[in-house]
Design a protein around this motif. Structure first.
Motif, PDB file in Angstrom:
ATOM      1  N   LEU A   1       0.827  -1.202   0.000  1.00  0.00           N
ATOM      2  CA  LEU A   1       0.000   0.000   0.000  1.00  0.00           C
ATOM      3  C   LEU A   1       0.862   1.253   0.000  1.00  0.00           C
ATOM      4  O   LEU A   1       1.825   1.367   0.754  1.00  0.00           O
ATOM      5  CB  LEU A   1      -0.912   0.024   1.231  1.00  0.00           C
TER       6      LEU A   1
ATOM      7  N   LEU B   1      -4.650  -1.134   5.067  1.00  0.00           N
ATOM      8  CA  LEU B   1      -5.147  -2.417   4.583  1.00  0.00           C
ATOM      9  C   LEU B   1      -5.577  -3.276   5.768  1.00  0.00           C
ATOM     10  O   LEU B   1      -4.870  -3.338   6.782  1.00  0.00           O
ATOM     11  CB  LEU B   1      -4.069  -3.150   3.789  1.00  0.00           C
TER      12      LEU B   1
ATOM     13  N   THR C   1      -2.556  -7.539   4.452  1.00  0.00           N
ATOM     14  CA  THR C   1      -1.611  -7.241   3.375  1.00  0.00           C
ATOM     15  C   THR C   1      -1.582  -8.314   2.299  1.00  0.00           C
ATOM     16  O   THR C   1      -0.818  -8.207   1.339  1.00  0.00           O
ATOM     17  CB  THR C   1      -0.189  -7.062   3.936  1.00  0.00           C
TER      18      THR C   1
ATOM     19  N   ILE D   1      -9.362  -8.067  -1.130  1.00  0.00           N
ATOM     20  CA  ILE D   1      -8.639  -7.359  -0.076  1.00  0.00           C
ATOM     21  C   ILE D   1      -9.496  -6.175   0.337  1.00  0.00           C
ATOM     22  O   ILE D   1     -10.301  -5.673  -0.461  1.00  0.00           O
ATOM     23  CB  ILE D   1      -7.246  -6.879  -0.538  1.00  0.00           C
TER      24      ILE D   1
ATOM     25  N   ILE E   1      -9.593  -2.286   1.796  1.00  0.00           N
ATOM     26  CA  ILE E   1      -8.928  -1.017   2.120  1.00  0.00           C
ATOM     27  C   ILE E   1      -9.787  -0.320   3.164  1.00  0.00           C
ATOM     28  O   ILE E   1     -10.977  -0.075   2.939  1.00  0.00           O
ATOM     29  CB  ILE E   1      -8.779  -0.129   0.876  1.00  0.00           C
TER      30      ILE E   1
ATOM     31  N   VAL F   1      -2.574   0.302  -4.396  1.00  0.00           N
ATOM     32  CA  VAL F   1      -2.279  -1.035  -3.882  1.00  0.00           C
ATOM     33  C   VAL F   1      -1.642  -1.831  -5.017  1.00  0.00           C
ATOM     34  O   VAL F   1      -2.227  -1.966  -6.095  1.00  0.00           O
ATOM     35  CB  VAL F   1      -3.547  -1.740  -3.381  1.00  0.00           C
TER      36      VAL F   1
END
Length: 277
Positions: A77, A86, A89, A102, A104, A121
């Motif tokens: 990030l 995040l 990760t 994922i 954020i 990212v």
């Protein structure tokens, strides 16, 4: 009597400098995966929010070229504020699935009004495992906006479509300075923000990806402006000649850079620089 300079017709025609590959059938090839290659499902998202909107998490999909095996794909990030983090990760692929998510996270309580936030990212895998045609970096941009009030009318010259259209302008209520937006002539629900000085001269455009509310052949077109980004050479400074303003950037097609943007607008009613003349 207020005199306005006539709009200079753009001689620059946005050339088809297409940055993405097109298939023989004429459709954009979104991915060209081989086994064990990874990419984001899309390259970017941009949000223009109101103070009452809930905005604390953005989920991003990572895709791979196989459905076999449990695999953790690391990400990195880079953000312009520590309010963006995040949740994890790594993107965790499970056996039988070609996608993983994922998250954020955004600390909404610390978002400042009118600030353009941005985060990248990037997939942290060996180069041979990066998809050749997919997006290997995802960009998130967002802003919590002011209350906007009417500030005049004008004419917009599109370098993309080669025509002139009526447009309107708005200003940020309560902002100390000249913070305006040019409402999209394609769809009044969208706009590009910009800053002017007290004499109505161009100061700058916040870096970001701006939805213009238009589609071409079914693909959404966004206006990309980031002089420090990967296509910064196309994002020339925001300038003006009296009440005629010039903006340069890149048109995104379906989330990917596709066309050079070279547009202009003339502020014909309510121009802020009129009082300084």
């Amino acid at each position: 009597m207020k005199l306005y300079k006539s709009l200079l017709i753009l001689s620059m025609v946005a050339v088809a400098g297409l940055f993405t590959a097109c298939s023989e059938d004429g459709y954009w090839d979104k991915y060209n995966f081989q086994n064990d290659t990874y990419s984001f499902e899309r390259a970017s998202n941009s949000y223009s929010l109101k103070a009452t909107d809930e905005f604390s998490e953005v989920k991003v999909t990572v895709v791979r070229g196989t459905t076999k095996g449990n695999v953790d794909v690391l990400t990195t990030l880079s953000a312009n504020s520590d309010i963006i983090t995040l949740a994890d990760t790594a993107a965790h692929f499970v056996d039988g699935s070609s996608t993983a998510e994922i998250s954020i996270l955004i600390n909404q309580s610390k978002i400042e009004m009118g600030v353009n936030y941005k985060a990248d990212v990037t997939l942290n895998v060996p180069e041979e495992q990066l998809s050749v045609s997919g997006a290997t970096t995802y960009t998130l941009s967002f802003i919590v906006d002011y209350n906007w009030v009417a500030a005049g009318k004008g004419i917009y010259q599109s370098g993309l479509f080669g025509e002139q259209m009526e447009c309107t302008f708005e200003m940020a209520e309560g902002y100390k300075g000249g913070y305006y937006c040019r409402v999209s002539p394609f769809n009044p629900g969208y706009s590009i923000p910009f800053f002017l000085d007290e004499a109505g001269n161009a100061v700058g455009i916040p870096s970001g990806i701006y939805n213009m509310g238009i589609k071409v052949n079914g693909a959404s077109f966004d206006f990309y402006y980031d002089p420090a980004g990967g296509y910064g050479s196309y994002c020339k400074p925001f300038t003006n000649d009296g009440n005629v303003y010039y903006l340069y950037g890149v048109w995104n097609s379906g989330g990917n850079p596709a066309w050079i943007a070279a547009d202009a607008f003339m502020w014909t009613e309510g121009w802020p620089g009129a009082a300084a003349e």
